[in-house]
Design a protein around this motif. Structure first.
Motif, PDB file in Angstrom:
ATOM      1  N   ALA A  74      29.415 123.081  50.450  1.00 36.94           N
ATOM      2  CA  ALA A  74      30.987 123.266  49.931  1.00 36.94           C
ATOM      3  C   ALA A  74      31.810 125.119  51.179  1.00 36.94           C
ATOM      4  O   ALA A  74      32.406 125.596  51.333  1.00 36.94           O
ATOM      5  CB  ALA A  74      31.924 123.252  49.144  1.00 36.94           C
ATOM      6  N   LEU A 114      29.662 115.223  49.723  1.00 36.51           N
ATOM      7  CA  LEU A 114      30.186 116.077  50.701  1.00 36.51           C
ATOM      8  C   LEU A 114      30.239 115.546  52.006  1.00 36.51           C
ATOM      9  O   LEU A 114      30.739 115.725  52.981  1.00 36.51           O
ATOM     10  CB  LEU A 114      30.144 117.076  50.254  1.00 36.51           C
ATOM     11  CG  LEU A 114      31.130 118.380  50.910  1.00 36.51           C
ATOM     12  CD1 LEU A 114      32.222 118.292  50.499  1.00 36.51           C
ATOM     13  CD2 LEU A 114      30.778 119.506  49.819  1.00 36.51           C
ATOM     14  N   THR A 200      36.923 122.428  46.980  1.00 40.11           N
ATOM     15  CA  THR A 200      37.089 121.885  48.280  1.00 40.11           C
ATOM     16  C   THR A 200      38.139 122.670  49.373  1.00 40.11           C
ATOM     17  O   THR A 200      38.367 123.807  49.572  1.00 40.11           O
ATOM     18  CB  THR A 200      38.642 121.129  47.658  1.00 40.11           C
ATOM     19  OG1 THR A 200      39.002 120.776  46.802  1.00 40.11           O
ATOM     20  CG2 THR A 200      39.178 120.425  49.023  1.00 40.11           C
TER      21      THR A 200
END
Length: 341
Positions: A74, A114, A200
Motif C-alpha cells: 500500500a 490488495l 487505503t
C-alpha cells in the motif's frame, strides 16, 4: 514468527511468492527468470517508486503478517496515486530471519488481495535471510505528460487532503502505551489501528485528479513535512486553517481534550493525498470525490510567501510554543524521531 519449516529459498519462492496479484497481458516473464520482461504500451510513461519497511522502525515485530503484506504494498501504491499513475507491476525484496512458510503465506495473501484489487502483478524480486525487512518497488502507467508532480502548485490554488488525518499516529500512540503499560490495560481503537496497519492507497482519486490537480504528494511522514516538500518543489508557501483539518471522532477527541495538534499535523502513516487545485476546478474535484466515495477537504491556500503559516480557529496566525515543538515530520536520521513512515 513461528518455528522454522524445512523449506529452502527456492521452495519458499515457488510455494508462497509465485503468481501473486492479477494476471496481466503486458507481462512476458515474471517470477522464475533472471529478469522480468514487460511491455510498456505506446503513449504511456512508466512511474516507479520504492519503499523499505524495517521491523521495529516501520512496524511492530509481532504485526499480523497479512496486514504487513497489505501495508508494504500500500505504501508504494500511495506513491503511484500521488502522481496519478495506474498500477501495473511490483518487485519485492524480502529479508526473513528464518524460513517460516506459515508467516510467509499469510504475508503473501495480504499483498495478493490488495494487488488483485488494483490489477497489479508481482513480477520478481529477491528472498534473503537476515533481520526482517521488506522493500517493494511499484511501477505504473501515466499518459505522456499527464503525471501530477510536486512542482506545479501556484499562488491562489486551494490545498486539499483526502480522508482523515492523524488516525495512524493515534494508533501508534496507543500501541506504544499498551507495550509500556505495567498495570491497567490500554484500550486500542480498532478503527484507528486498521488505518495504521491496513492503509487505503488513494489510487482511484489520483487517477481522477489528472488534469485537475496542479500538484500532489502522499502523506507518509506527516502533513507539515510532506506539504513542505511540495512547497519546496513549487517554490511557494501555504496558509493552513487548523479548524478545517479533517479529523475522525477519535482524533478530534484527543486534539480538543489534550491539545495534541501533532496528530493531524505531523504524525505519519496516514497515506492520504495532499494536493493543490486551481479554484476554478474545485467544483469538479468535489464532484469526482463524491462519485468515488472518497472525502476531500479544503484546508488552506497556496501563497507566494514561502513557508507554512498555521492559522488558529479565529483565523489568526498560530505560532506553536515549546509544548508543540514536535510539530515536524518523521525523519529517519533525526535522533528524536519516532517510528512512523
Amino acid at each position: 514468527m513461528t518455528p522454522p519449516t524445512p523449506q529452502g529459498e527456492f521452495a519458499l519462492i515457488r510455494n508462497s511468492l509465485t503468481g501473486l496479484g492479477a494476471p496481466r497481458a503486458d507481462v512476458v516473464t515474471d517470477v522464475g527468470d533472471d529478469c522480468a520482461i514487460t511491455r510498456v504500451p505506446p503513449g504511456l510513461e512508466l512511474a516507479m517508486s520504492i519503499d523499505t519497511l524495517v521491523s521495529g522502525i516501520h512496524f511492530f515485530p509481532d504485526c499480523d503478517p497479512a496486514s504487513l503484506g497489505h501495508k508494504s504494498l500500500a505504501v508504494g501504491l500511495s506513491d503511484l496515486a500521488a502522481v496519478g499513475a495506474e498500477p501495473a507491476w511490483a518487485t519485492l525484496a524480502l529479508t526473513l530471519p528464518q524460513a517460516d512458510a506459515s508467516w510467509l503465506n499469510s504475508f503473501a495473501e495480504g499483498l495478493h488481495q490488495l494487488a488483485c484489487y488494483h490489477r497489479l502483478r508481482l513480477i520478481g524480486g529477491d528472498l534473503t535471510r537476515g533481520p526482517l525487512s521488506i522493500s517493494f518497488q511499484v511501477m505504473g502507467f501515466v499518459a505522456a505528460g499527464q503525471g501530477i508532480l510536486r512542482s506545479g502548485a501556484k499562488p491562489g490554488d486551494a490545498i486539499l487532503v483526502s480522508g482523515h488525518l492523524g488516525d495512524a499516529g493515534l494508533a501508534l500512540q496507543q500501541l506504544l502505551s499498551a507495550q509500556s503499560a505495567s498495570h491497567s490495560p490500554i484500550t486500542i481503537d480498532p478503527r484507528v489501528r486498521a488505518r495504521l496497519e491496513r492503509p487505503t492507497p488513494r489510487v482511484e482519486l489520483g487517477l481522477n485528479l489528472r488534469g485537475l490537480a496542479s500538484a500532489a504528494i502522499d502523506i507518509s511522514d506527516g502533513l507539515l513535512a510532506d506539504l513542505g516538500h511540495l512547497l519546496e518543489q513549487s517554490q511557494c508557501g501555504a496558509d493552513i486553517e487548523c479548524k478545517r483539518l479533517p479529523l475522525s471522532d477519535a482524533v478530534a477527541a484527543v486534539v480538543h481534550q489534550q491539545d495534541q495538534w501533532s496528530l493531524p499535523l505531523s504524525s505519519g502513516d496516514d497515506y492520504e493525498l495532499c494536493f493543490t487545485v486551481p479554484r476554478d476546478k474545485l467544483a469538479a474535484v468535489h464532484e469526482i470525490a463524491a462519485a468515488i466515495a472518497c472525502p476531500v477537504t479544503v484546508i488552506g491556500s497556496i501563497t507566494d510567501q514561502h513557508g507554512i503559516r498555521l492559522l488558529a480557529e479565529d483565523g489568526q496566525p498560530w505560532h506553536p510554543d515549546a509544548q508543540h515543538a514536535e510539530l515536524t515530520g518523521f525523519d529517519h536520521f533525526r535522533p528524536s524521531s519516532s517510528a512512523s513512515d
